[in-house]
Every structure is written in structure tokens, then in C-alpha cells.
Design a protein around this motif. Structure first.
Motif, PDB file in Angstrom:
ATOM      1  N   LYS A 187      -1.473  -1.510   9.318  1.00 60.34           N
ATOM      2  CA  LYS A 187      -1.375  -2.194   8.021  1.00 60.34           C
ATOM      3  C   LYS A 187      -0.144  -3.114   7.971  1.00 60.34           C
ATOM      4  O   LYS A 187      -0.242  -4.279   7.613  1.00 60.34           O
ATOM      5  N   THR A 188       0.991  -2.544   8.378  1.00 60.80           N
ATOM      6  CA  THR A 188       2.225  -3.337   8.327  1.00 60.80           C
ATOM      7  C   THR A 188       2.132  -4.519   9.286  1.00 60.80           C
ATOM      8  O   THR A 188       2.491  -5.648   8.942  1.00 60.80           O
ATOM      9  N   HIS A 189       1.618  -4.257  10.476  1.00 59.57           N
ATOM     10  CA  HIS A 189       1.486  -5.330  11.459  1.00 59.57           C
ATOM     11  C   HIS A 189       0.635  -6.478  10.891  1.00 59.57           C
ATOM     12  O   HIS A 189       1.033  -7.641  10.919  1.00 59.57           O
ATOM     13  N   VAL A 243       3.719  -6.626  -0.362  1.00 63.63           N
ATOM     14  CA  VAL A 243       4.340  -5.341  -0.700  1.00 63.63           C
ATOM     15  C   VAL A 243       3.658  -4.241   0.116  1.00 63.63           C
ATOM     16  O   VAL A 243       2.450  -4.034   0.015  1.00 63.63           O
ATOM     17  N   ASP A 244       4.461  -3.582   0.931  1.00 60.92           N
ATOM     18  CA  ASP A 244       3.921  -2.602   1.878  1.00 60.92           C
ATOM     19  C   ASP A 244       3.959  -1.193   1.281  1.00 60.92           C
ATOM     20  O   ASP A 244       4.918  -0.838   0.590  1.00 60.92           O
ATOM     21  N   ASP A 245       2.929  -0.412   1.563  1.00 61.24           N
ATOM     22  CA  ASP A 245       2.855   0.989   1.141  1.00 61.24           C
ATOM     23  C   ASP A 245       3.003   1.161  -0.361  1.00 61.24           C
ATOM     24  O   ASP A 245       3.855   1.917  -0.836  1.00 61.24           O
ATOM     25  N   ILE A 246       2.136   0.494  -1.066  1.00 63.39           N
ATOM     26  CA  ILE A 246       2.197   0.469  -2.524  1.00 63.39           C
ATOM     27  C   ILE A 246       2.003   1.864  -3.126  1.00 63.39           C
ATOM     28  O   ILE A 246       2.396   2.122  -4.257  1.00 63.39           O
ATOM     29  N   ILE A 342      -2.422   4.344  16.276  1.00 64.04           N
ATOM     30  CA  ILE A 342      -2.000   3.421  17.338  1.00 64.04           C
ATOM     31  C   ILE A 342      -0.499   3.591  17.589  1.00 64.04           C
ATOM     32  O   ILE A 342      -0.011   3.368  18.687  1.00 64.04           O
ATOM     33  N   ARG A 343       0.194   4.029  16.551  1.00 63.93           N
ATOM     34  CA  ARG A 343       1.622   4.275  16.738  1.00 63.93           C
ATOM     35  C   ARG A 343       1.824   5.395  17.769  1.00 63.93           C
ATOM     36  O   ARG A 343       2.722   5.335  18.600  1.00 63.93           O
ATOM     37  N   GLU A 344       0.949   6.400  17.716  1.00 63.76           N
ATOM     38  CA  GLU A 344       1.025   7.500  18.673  1.00 63.76           C
ATOM     39  C   GLU A 344       0.734   6.990  20.093  1.00 63.76           C
ATOM     40  O   GLU A 344       1.396   7.368  21.042  1.00 63.76           O
TER      41      GLU A 344
HETATM   42 MG    MG Z   1       3.253   0.615   7.622  1.00 65.74          MG
END
Ligand code: MG
Ligand code: ADP
Length: 481
Positions: A187-189, A243-246, A342-344
Motif C-alpha cells: 500500500k505504502t509503495h 495519507v497512509d494507514d488512515i 511481501i515485506r516478509e
Molecule cells: Mg504501509
């Protein structure tokens, strides 16, 4: 390709389903299955009047996308189904929000407004020190680009919407873009990739990326120091607000109220808003209804866990510039076993590369297994009847409990027999044990299943390939204990 000559007889309005399915058959032959799934499966045929077929699309974005990319092939399908006079009309699903929105625009400052948005003092909380003229720093990480955001079924809609926004920020029907999905799925990417694309394409656009925590802190601080008007005014002059992680705004009524005013203003003047969240708008408990309804104004697009091929492509992209090479079987092993985030996946890659660089260890499957076990607890190498049936059920997308049930449905029978065959092949368990663990069947049933699978493999190459794929998947997987 030959189609039923439906237009030999007189068409009636009841034929709309059949007409659309003829169109779809043509379209499915002409475009790739992934695009078909993304752009055509969500469409509902609604009615047929004379030779005008009406289809319903989920939102304006869909309509624009179809018109831009698929109008040729849709037209062909329509001509096949309805003849040269065939025409298409779209119906776009509209929420009640349009009504809400119209009435609200007469009343620009609804509800309990405590903020003076008329004052135009602007204070920039993201000033880059040292510059004579304050300049807004977008707070973006330059490495989060579209170029290195790998496309897959898991992110197609969100990615396409993001690209379309980057081309025309604010000038679309999809405002806000609401990206949601579990942690570590990009999401952030993606949100930052949109921002980065916009700042490269448009010199004059002010883009800001802010996490919900940071925004909350800024608001709390501004309230304390009596500078809330300035903060609100600052955000209200941003062209593209990300705005991230609302979801972190949940149960923070004051912050929500202030964000509401920023949102309203930006939306009204047609500036772009991009939000991310770990859940869809409707599940945001502790969030004011008026905000939730606004989050649904544009387009919501989810990111889901990537399939094996997409994971592999992501893994390869992540290490492509690293001097240390990872063997293909190691990469595949990682992708078989990292299921969710995907972070893992990145964590495993980084740890392996570090082990290899620092400890001079060779990167092979045993080392990879050890590393993965640190990431996923309770994993074992042991192949069991249970782990086999779980993977087979997953592969055929059937519920595991159905394999244990009495059902004789063809797809379930095949999955059940295949589980028996693979269990016989890959474990040293008795036929009795295998039968017992697959719905309490006796050893003759297992024997019969093994023969049926073998026969099918001898005659059906596609089935044989499936069996080999599954066998490899099982060998390459760690299993939960
Ligand atoms: Mg994020
Ligand atoms: P989220 O915000 O959903 O928790 P992130 O955006 O932080 O997830 O992504 C986690 C990691 O996975 C990041 O390093 C990101 O670059 C990577 N990633 C996620 N999706 C993709 C993708 N489709 N292609 C390449 N990298 C990806």
C-alpha cells in the motif's frame, strides 16, 4: 470461431444475458485472462432494448478504462452478438453519496465546525531548512516507483487506478483513491509511487505524503499551540494529499474532525486525495460515518497476497542489483513458503544475502529453510497426509473439509484422489493411514484412487502437468505443525 446464430430468431429483452455472454466469449479470446478477470468479470449485463445492450460497471473509472482500452474488442463482440446495429450503453453504479454531496455543497461548513477555514494564513510544517523560500518537501521515498512495483493479479486494479491518477491528478472520477489490504502488501509503495510519478510529471503540483500518525501528532501539537488554522490551511493548499494507514485515525474524533475539513476542501476544489488502510472503508470502526461515506466517493481498490509467479517476479526485481546471486531453486523455495506479506519475502532475501556476505555461507535450500523458520514459526520439513491435502485443496480452490466429506462432486473427487495418490507417493504411510486421514475411507478406496490418478495421467497431459506441479510444490514447501 463459430457462435450460435442467436440473431436468426427475433431477439427479446430476455436475451440480454445470452448476448453479453456471446460478447464475453469473443473478448476472452482476444485479451489476456488477467485483464479479462479484472475488467470484464465485474460487469453485469442489465437489459436489452431493441439492439441496445446496457451493462453495469462498478464506477466511472471502469467505464473510462473500458472506453480507452477495450472499446475495439467490445465493439467486435457486440457486432457478433447483435449484428451491425448493436449498441452498448453503460450504467455506472452510483451511491447515495451524490445526493449527499449536492446538498453539502450548499452548506460548505457542515456540522460542528470549529475551524476557521476562511483565514488564509499558511504555515508549512514540511519546510526544508536552509532554503530561502519555503518549499514543500513531498516526504516521498524516491525508490517507491511504478517501475519497481511489479504488476500481478493481486494489484492490477489498484495499480491501474494509481497510474491513471498520476496522469491526471484530481481530474478523475476516482477521488479519493482508497487503497486497502493487509500489512506488507504494497500500500505504502503504491501510494508513494503515485506521488513520485506526479512530481516527475508535473513541476507545479504540491504533493505531500503523510502517515496518519504524523498527521495526528501535527494536529495534536497545533491544537495545543493554537495554530490549527495554519495547519489546516497548509493542507488545504496541497494538490495531491497522500495519507497512509488512515485506520489509525479511528477513535480520534478531534483528529477526524479536522481531517474532515481538509478532505472536504481539497475534494471540493478538485485536488487529489489518496488514502491507504488495512481494511475497506465499511470496516473502519471508530471512524465517523461522514468520513466513511466520503472515502467511498472515488474508487476503492484492494491489494491481496500475490500468487507464486508474481512473488517470484518481485523477488527477482528486489535482488537484481545485488552482486550476490541467489539460485533459482532458492528463490522458488522462498516464494512457495512465504504466503502472506511481501515485506516478509524481502526480509528473507535480505537475511540470506547478509548471511552469505558476512558469514561466507553458500545460499542453498538448507540455509534458506533455517532463515524462513525464523520468519514463520512452527514450520517443519515433514510431509504429512494433512499437509498434502491442504496444499491440494488450496491448489484447486476447494475447502479442505470437502476432501474429508462424502461428496461425489467431480472436482472434489479429483482433489481427494490426487491427495491420496500424492500421499502414497510422498509419505511412507500405509494405505489405511492415508484413507483414515482423508475422511475415514478404507485402503481399497485409496488403492482405487491411485489407479485412477495414474490412468488419468497416462491419457491427459494437462492433468499430468498439474500432478507434477503439485508434487514440486509439496516438496518445496515447509509445512505447518
Ligand atoms: Mg504501509
Ligand atoms: P504496506 O504499506 O501494505 O504494509 P509496503 O508498501 O510497505 O506494504 O510494502 C512492503 C514491501 O513490499 C515494500 O518494500 C515494497 O517495496 C514491497 N512490495 C509490495 N508490493 C510490491 C510489488 N508489487 N512490487 C515490488 N515490491 C513490492
Amino acid at each position: 470461431m463459430y457462435y450460435e446464430p442467436i440473431n436468426c430468431r427475433a431477439l427479446t429483452s430476455k436475451d440480454y444475458l445470452e448476448i453479453w455472454s456471446i460478447c464475453l466469449r469473443h473478448i476472452a479470446e482476444k485479451i489476456n485472462p488477467r485483464s479479462f478477470k479484472t475488467w470484464f468479470e465485474p460487469i453485469k449485463p442489465i437489459k436489452l432494448e431493441s439492439k441496445v445492450l446496457t451493462i453495469q460497471v462498478p464506477n466511472k473509472f471502469f467505464y473510462e478504462w473500458l472506453e480507452e482500452h477495450y472499446i475495439g474488442v467490445i465493439g467486435e463482440g457486440l457486432r457478433i452478438a447483435l449484428g451491425p446495429a448493436g449498441r452498448l450503453e453503460y450504467q455506472i453504479v452510483v451511491d447515495d453519496y451524490k445526493k449527499v454531496k449536492a446538498s453539502e455543497s450548499f452548506n460548505r461548513v457542515p456540522d460542528d465546525n470549529s475551524i476557521d477555514i476562511a483565514s488564509k494564513k499558511i504555515k508549512n510544517p514540511f519546510v526544508i531548512p536552509g532554503l530561502r523560500r519555503p518549499k514543500v518537501d513531498p516526504q516521498l521515498k524516491p525508490s517507491y516507483t511504478f517501475e519497481n512495483f511489479i504488476e500481478g493479479d493481486c494489484n492490477r486494479l489498484a495499480r491501474s487506478a494509481g497510474l491513471a491518477i498520476a496522469k491526471k491528478p484530481g481530474g478523475n472520477a476516482f477521488n479519493p483513491l482508497f487503497i486497502f489490504g493487509d500489512v506488507g502488501l504494497g500500500k505504502t509503495h503504491l501510494a508513494q509511487a503515485i506521488g513520485n510519478e506526479i512530481i516527475t510529471m508535473f513541476d507545479d503540483k504540491n504533493v505531500i505524503y503523510v502517515s496518519s500518525e504524523k498527521l495526528t501528532n501535527q494536529i495534536v501539537h497545533a491544537l495545543k499551540s493554537n495554530s490549527i488554522d495554519e495547519l489546516v490551511n497548509f493542507y488545504q493548499m496541497i494538490d495531491v494529499l497522500i495519507v497512509d494507514d488512515i485506520q489509525f485515525l479511528a477513535n480520534r474524533p478531534k483528529t477526524q474532525e479536522i481531517f474532515f475539513h481538509i478532505f472536504n476542501h481539497l475534494h471540493q476544489i478538485g485536488n487529489q486525495i489518496i488514502l491507504t488502510s488495512d481494511r475497506p472503508p465499511k470496516d473502519l470502526n471508530g471512524m465517523q460515518d461522514r468520513l466513511i461515506s466520503r472515502f467511498k466517493w472515488g474508487i476503492s481498490a484492494d491489494l491481496v497476497a500475490p500468487d507464486f509467479e508474481t512473488k517470484l517476479a518481485i523477488a527477482k526485481a528486489k535482488i537484481k542489483d545485488d552482486p550476490i546471486r541467489l539460485p533459482e531453486d532458492v528463490l522458488e523455495f522462498i516464494c512457495y513458503n512465504i504466503k502472506t506479506s511481501i515485506r516478509e519475502l524481502e526480509g528473507v532475501l535480505i537475511t540470506l544475502i547478509a548471511q552469505s556476505a558476512l558469514n561466507n555461507k553458500e545460499i542453498d535450500i538448507p540455509l534458506t529453510k533455517e532463515v524462513i523458520k525464523h520468519f514463520i514459526a512452527q514450520m517443519s520439513d515433514e510431509v504429512t497426509v494433512e499437509s498434502i491435502s491442504k496444499l491440494v485443496a488450496e491448489h484447486f480452490e476447494v475447502p479442505l473439509e470437502k476432501l474429508h466429506s462424502k461428496t461425489r462432486k467431480r472436482s472434489i473427487v479429483i482433489a481427494r484422489q490426487l491427495s491420496m495418490y500424492l500421499a502414497k507417493l510422498m509419505t511412507n504411510k500405509s494405505l489405511k493411514h492415508i484413507g483414515n486421514n482423508l475422511g475415514g475411507r478404507d485402503h481399497t478406496t485409496v488403492l482405487y484412487a491411485c489407479r485412477s490418478v495414474q490412468n488419468l495421467m497416462d491419457t491427459d497431459q494437462l492433468f499430468k502437468d498439474t500432478v507434477f506441479t503439485l508434487e514440486k510444490k509439496i516438496r518445496m514447501s515447509l509445512h505447518s505443525v
